[in-house]
Structure formats: C-alpha cells, structure tokens
Design a protein around this motif. Structure first.
Motif, PDB file in Angstrom:
ATOM      1  N   GLY A   1       0.793  -1.221   0.000  1.00 35.37           N
ATOM      2  CA  GLY A   1       0.000   0.000   0.000  1.00 35.37           C
ATOM      3  C   GLY A   1       0.822   1.266   0.000  1.00 35.37           C
ATOM      4  O   GLY A   1       0.261   2.357  -0.007  1.00 35.37           O
ATOM      5  N   ASN A   2       2.148   1.168   0.011  1.00 36.74           N
ATOM      6  CA  ASN A   2       2.982   2.365  -0.014  1.00 36.74           C
ATOM      7  C   ASN A   2       3.164   2.851  -1.443  1.00 36.74           C
ATOM      8  O   ASN A   2       3.304   2.057  -2.364  1.00 36.74           O
ATOM      9  N   ALA A   3       3.139   4.140  -1.618  1.00 31.27           N
ATOM     10  CA  ALA A   3       3.302   4.704  -2.946  1.00 31.27           C
ATOM     11  C   ALA A   3       3.921   6.083  -2.842  1.00 31.27           C
ATOM     12  O   ALA A   3       3.701   6.825  -1.894  1.00 31.27           O
ATOM     13  N   SER A   4       4.731   6.442  -3.809  1.00 30.82           N
ATOM     14  CA  SER A   4       5.254   7.792  -3.930  1.00 30.82           C
ATOM     15  C   SER A   4       5.114   8.183  -5.384  1.00 30.82           C
ATOM     16  O   SER A   4       5.460   7.409  -6.277  1.00 30.82           O
ATOM     17  N   GLY A   5       4.538   9.350  -5.643  1.00 26.22           N
ATOM     18  CA  GLY A   5       4.235   9.673  -7.018  1.00 26.22           C
ATOM     19  C   GLY A   5       4.278  11.145  -7.319  1.00 26.22           C
ATOM     20  O   GLY A   5       4.812  11.952  -6.556  1.00 26.22           O
ATOM     21  N   GLU A   6       3.707  11.505  -8.455  1.00 26.80           N
ATOM     22  CA  GLU A   6       3.689  12.887  -8.903  1.00 26.80           C
ATOM     23  C   GLU A   6       2.377  13.153  -9.619  1.00 26.80           C
ATOM     24  O   GLU A   6       1.709  12.242 -10.098  1.00 26.80           O
ATOM     25  N   ARG A   7       2.035  14.442  -9.672  1.00 29.06           N
ATOM     26  CA  ARG A   7       0.807  14.874 -10.326  1.00 29.06           C
ATOM     27  C   ARG A   7       1.147  15.866 -11.427  1.00 29.06           C
ATOM     28  O   ARG A   7       2.101  16.620 -11.313  1.00 29.06           O
ATOM     29  N   THR A   8       0.341  15.881 -12.469  1.00 28.52           N
ATOM     30  CA  THR A   8       0.524  16.873 -13.518  1.00 28.52           C
ATOM     31  C   THR A   8      -0.831  17.439 -13.950  1.00 28.52           C
ATOM     32  O   THR A   8      -1.786  16.693 -14.153  1.00 28.52           O
ATOM     33  N   PRO A   9      -0.914  18.779 -14.102  1.00 24.04           N
ATOM     34  CA  PRO A   9      -2.119  19.406 -14.640  1.00 24.04           C
ATOM     35  C   PRO A   9      -1.964  19.765 -16.123  1.00 24.04           C
ATOM     36  O   PRO A   9      -2.830  20.434 -16.689  1.00 24.04           O
ATOM     37  N   LYS A  10      -0.878  19.324 -16.763  1.00 26.64           N
ATOM     38  CA  LYS A  10      -0.540  19.807 -18.101  1.00 26.64           C
ATOM     39  C   LYS A  10      -1.506  19.350 -19.189  1.00 26.64           C
ATOM     40  O   LYS A  10      -1.589  19.983 -20.245  1.00 26.64           O
ATOM     41  N   LEU A  11      -2.224  18.250 -18.954  1.00 24.68           N
ATOM     42  CA  LEU A  11      -3.141  17.799 -19.987  1.00 24.68           C
ATOM     43  C   LEU A  11      -4.214  18.846 -20.257  1.00 24.68           C
ATOM     44  O   LEU A  11      -4.683  18.972 -21.392  1.00 24.68           O
ATOM     45  N   ARG A  12      -4.580  19.597 -19.253  1.00 30.57           N
ATOM     46  CA  ARG A  12      -5.602  20.637 -19.444  1.00 30.57           C
ATOM     47  C   ARG A  12      -5.141  21.665 -20.470  1.00 30.57           C
ATOM     48  O   ARG A  12      -5.932  22.136 -21.295  1.00 30.57           O
ATOM     49  N   ASP A  13      -3.863  22.029 -20.427  1.00 29.10           N
ATOM     50  CA  ASP A  13      -3.339  22.986 -21.410  1.00 29.10           C
ATOM     51  C   ASP A  13      -3.338  22.381 -22.816  1.00 29.10           C
ATOM     52  O   ASP A  13      -3.601  23.081 -23.797  1.00 29.10           O
ATOM     53  N   VAL A  14      -3.012  21.090 -22.899  1.00 22.61           N
ATOM     54  CA  VAL A  14      -3.036  20.421 -24.203  1.00 22.61           C
ATOM     55  C   VAL A  14      -4.453  20.418 -24.765  1.00 22.61           C
ATOM     56  O   VAL A  14      -4.674  20.705 -25.951  1.00 22.61           O
ATOM     57  N   ILE A  15      -5.424  20.122 -23.922  1.00 23.84           N
ATOM     58  CA  ILE A  15      -6.831  20.117 -24.347  1.00 23.84           C
ATOM     59  C   ILE A  15      -7.236  21.501 -24.858  1.00 23.84           C
ATOM     60  O   ILE A  15      -7.879  21.637 -25.912  1.00 23.84           O
ATOM     61  N   ALA A  16      -6.846  22.531 -24.121  1.00 21.45           N
ATOM     62  CA  ALA A  16      -7.219  23.899 -24.495  1.00 21.45           C
ATOM     63  C   ALA A  16      -6.564  24.337 -25.797  1.00 21.45           C
ATOM     64  O   ALA A  16      -7.064  25.260 -26.466  1.00 21.45           O
ATOM     65  N   SER A  17      -5.468  23.689 -26.171  1.00 18.86           N
ATOM     66  CA  SER A  17      -4.785  24.044 -27.420  1.00 18.86           C
ATOM     67  C   SER A  17      -5.376  23.336 -28.638  1.00 18.86           C
ATOM     68  O   SER A  17      -4.968  23.622 -29.765  1.00 18.86           O
TER      69      SER A  17
ATOM     70  N   VAL B   1     -10.477  10.479 -28.766  1.00 19.20           N
ATOM     71  CA  VAL B   1      -9.339  10.035 -27.972  1.00 19.20           C
ATOM     72  C   VAL B   1      -8.180  10.974 -28.281  1.00 19.20           C
ATOM     73  O   VAL B   1      -7.887  11.255 -29.449  1.00 19.20           O
ATOM     74  N   LEU B   2      -7.525  11.463 -27.234  1.00 15.80           N
ATOM     75  CA  LEU B   2      -6.393  12.365 -27.380  1.00 15.80           C
ATOM     76  C   LEU B   2      -5.114  11.609 -27.041  1.00 15.80           C
ATOM     77  O   LEU B   2      -4.980  11.048 -25.955  1.00 15.80           O
ATOM     78  N   SER B   3      -4.186  11.583 -27.977  1.00 13.34           N
ATOM     79  CA  SER B   3      -2.889  10.934 -27.788  1.00 13.34           C
ATOM     80  C   SER B   3      -1.863  12.000 -27.432  1.00 13.34           C
ATOM     81  O   SER B   3      -1.712  12.990 -28.154  1.00 13.34           O
ATOM     82  N   VAL B   4      -1.152  11.810 -26.317  1.00  9.13           N
ATOM     83  CA  VAL B   4      -0.234  12.830 -25.808  1.00  9.13           C
ATOM     84  C   VAL B   4       1.112  12.202 -25.461  1.00  9.13           C
ATOM     85  O   VAL B   4       1.170  11.161 -24.791  1.00  9.13           O
ATOM     86  N   GLU B   5       2.179  12.825 -25.905  1.00 15.16           N
ATOM     87  CA  GLU B   5       3.525  12.384 -25.554  1.00 15.16           C
ATOM     88  C   GLU B   5       3.715  12.487 -24.048  1.00 15.16           C
ATOM     89  O   GLU B   5       3.469  13.530 -23.445  1.00 15.16           O
ATOM     90  N   MET B   6       4.147  11.399 -23.409  1.00 11.89           N
ATOM     91  CA  MET B   6       4.094  11.323 -21.960  1.00 11.89           C
ATOM     92  C   MET B   6       5.271  11.995 -21.250  1.00 11.89           C
ATOM     93  O   MET B   6       5.092  12.602 -20.186  1.00 11.89           O
ATOM     94  N   ALA B   7       6.471  11.895 -21.778  1.00 14.17           N
ATOM     95  CA  ALA B   7       7.644  12.428 -21.074  1.00 14.17           C
ATOM     96  C   ALA B   7       7.488  13.910 -20.745  1.00 14.17           C
ATOM     97  O   ALA B   7       7.646  14.318 -19.584  1.00 14.17           O
ATOM     98  N   PRO B   8       7.171  14.791 -21.719  1.00 16.32           N
ATOM     99  CA  PRO B   8       6.989  16.201 -21.362  1.00 16.32           C
ATOM    100  C   PRO B   8       5.729  16.470 -20.546  1.00 16.32           C
ATOM    101  O   PRO B   8       5.635  17.503 -19.881  1.00 16.32           O
TER     102      PRO B   8
END
Length: 349
Positions: A162-178, A224-231
């Motif tokens: 049950g242990n996890a360490s992670g990260e969050r990104t809000p960047k998809l919203r900017d991609v959608i808006a573009s 369906v939106l395909s987005v490059e994951m690294a950036p």
C-alpha cells in the motif's frame, strides 16, 4: 390451446433462451465475482461508483491491481484471482480542498505501464444533475473542483504494502485547451455535451491515450487524445498530441480504455446521462478505424464503467466489466469475440 399454437410458443421460448445465452443480461449479478474485505466508497461506505481498474500484469493469476471510485481522493489496491477480488490498502492520490473540505479527483480511468500506475481525473465540470451550483455565485467552488479533477497522478509501487510515492501533472488541461476541436467544450456541463474524460491507456510505454465521454463530435465521433508522456510529466516543451475521431455509434463516447497486446480495447457508452447503448470495440491506437467486438445489454441502474482484459479464449477474449451504480462494482466476466465488423468512419462535417 391448439397444438400449432403450443409449437409456436415452444419455438419462441427456445429463441429467447438462445438469445439470452448469447448476450446475458447485466441486470442480474449472479455472475459477478465476490469481493472479499471491502472496496471503499463515499463516506466510508462500500463503493457504489467503481470507475476503473488496471493491473500490473496483463495475464495470469493472481494479479496485483488498482481500483478507483470517482467520489474519492484515494485509489485502492486489490488482489485479483480467477473468480474473486480481495480488497487491500487505500492509497492517497490528491489532497485538494475548498473551504477546508476535501475535493475528489473524480478519477475516471486507471492504467499501468513500465512500473507506474496512472490515474486520470475527469478534467470536466463537476457533476451537478440538480443544478445546485450557480455559475456566478459558486464560481470559486466550481473552479476548485475543476482544478482538482484536472490532474493525472502516477506512482510507482509493488502493490504489496500500500505504499506509494508519485507525482501529479495538470498539463493535460493545457493540451486540451490548445486543441481547436475540444476548446469549445471545456468546462461545459456534461448534459450540454461538455468535456469529460473517462478512460486512459498507455501505448508503447511512452504515449498516454485519454478517452473522452464527451464531447461527442458531430453526433457520432468519439474522441481520444494521444499525448507524448515524457513532457507531460517533465519540464520544457508542450507535449505533442494528436486527436482521433472514432466511430463508436450515434451519441456514444468513451467509457474506458484498456491495452491488450497490440490493440486498445474501447468500452463505449452514451455521452449523455440516461438511456443509451454500450459496446466493446478494438482499436489499433493509430488509425480512426475500429472493430465492433460486442454490444452490451443496458440496465439503467448499472453503467459499465471499467474494462479489464483477463485472457484469450478459443474464440476471442475474456474481459472483466465493473459497474458504476452497483455494490463494489459487481465485477462481471464476459466473453467477447476476437474480431468483428468495422463501422464506417464517423461524420467529419
């Protein structure tokens, strides 16, 4: 009763029995796999809003998996065996609040790839069937809810403790808006064909596929939106993206996505609330052509929301369907063909 009439009734009954054997109704939960312990839902009750499931391995049992409920800030680990789910520990995904009250991620899709779980929020206007949210008076609250749901969370874990360490990104919203085709639907209500995400899959460990319940473009084009994951999770340039329009049927959008081999399985369902039809399609993840694998029965009280490939069969595939609107998702296995007809392209008008 005449002999002729009796004969016709017998034929009719045999026909109905044959039809039910081909396409069982999801109204009954007799075939649902039991859940040991408890899948946690709103206010600590048993979950009634399971919206996604994914596992660390694509075949074999037991599997370590993750389940999400769209009313929570958490996800929950499970162990999946062939015929049973064993609920495990919850894992915190976000900590957003408004006026000191926790805001849900509205997690609608989950995927696993290259050691990471990915959980995607709806990125849409909060659900408000009774229109209690006033667009002016409650603007700050609406904005906070949209911000909470406009995140993708990823984390590494073995799923064992049950242990996890992670990260969050809000960047998809900017991609959608573009994206010009999507921008007019951003922050609109679902019933107005507003934008909301309900599925996620990872292709080739480097591309994120976000499946949209809405908008349905031109009445019959699911998105369906395909987005490059690294950036998307890094710094620097804006992620490259591509928009796919899939012919999933009139008024139908994406309810879930799941990788299986070199294909993406698509769970399709009505973009709007209310009556509609559901189906499972196969997609190559590169074209705008799909194969219809199976139409699914509709029960207005239970909405197919998550799809998990289980294994290959002699005639196709076996998948697990989980439901929004039923106790602990009522995880139900069904068999689907390995191939099917290709619907014509959706309208581009």
């Amino acid at each position: 009763m005449t002999l002729a009439r009796t004969g016709w009734l017998a034929i009719l009954l045999l026909g109905l029995m044959a039809a039910s054997s081909v396409q069982p109704s999801f109204a009954a939960t007799d075939d649902a796999w039991p859940v040991k312990n408890r899948l946690i839902g709103k206010n600590g009750d048993k979950s009634k809003d399971v919206s996604g499931i994914a596992c660390t391995t694509a075949d074999g049992f037991p599997r370590s998996c993750l389940v999400i409920d769209d009313n929570l800030q958490d996800a929950q680990f499970i162990e999946l065996t062939d015929g049973k789910l064993v609920a495990g520990s919850p894992v915190k995904l976000i900590d957003n609040t408004f006026n000191d009250k926790a805001l849900e991620l509205d997690g609608e899709g989950v995927a696993f790839s290259n050691g990471y779980y990915y959980v995607i929020g709806s990125h849409g206007h909060p659900r408000d069937k009774e229109h209690k949210l006033d667009p002016k008076k409650d603007a700050a609250k609406i904005g906070a809810k949209i911000a909470a749901s406009s995140q993708i969370v990823r984390f590494r874990t073995t799923g064992a403790d049950g242990n996890a360490s992670g990260e969050r990104t809000p960047k998809l919203r900017d991609v959608i808006a573009s994206e010009p085709a999507l921008l007019p639907f951003v922050d609109m209500r679902l019933e107005a064909n507003g934008l909301t995400i309900e599925g996620v899959a990872i292709k080739d460990d480097r591309t994120l596929l976000a499946g949209f319940r809405g908008p349905v473009l031109n009445g019959n084009c699911a998105v369906v939106l395909s987005v490059e994951m690294a950036p998307l999770f890094g710094n620097g340039k804006s992620p490259d993206h591509r928009l796919y329009r899939l012919p999933l049927g009139d008024g139908r959008g994406v309810r879930d996505l799941a990788s299986f081999g070199d294909r993406i399985l698509v769970l399709a369902g009505p973009g709007a609330d209310g009556p509609g039809t559901y189906a499972v399609y196969a997609w190559d993840g590169a074209s705008e052509s799909v194969e219809l694998l199976k139409d699914l029965p509709f029960d207005p009280k239970r909405k197919p929301e998550g799809l998990l490939p289980l294994d290959k069969t002699s005639t196709g595939l076996r998948v697990l369907i989980v439901f929004d609107g039923d106790k602990e998702g009522a995880p139900t296995p069904i068999e689907i063909p390995g191939s099917g007809p290709r619907p014509p392209p959706c309208s581009s008008g």
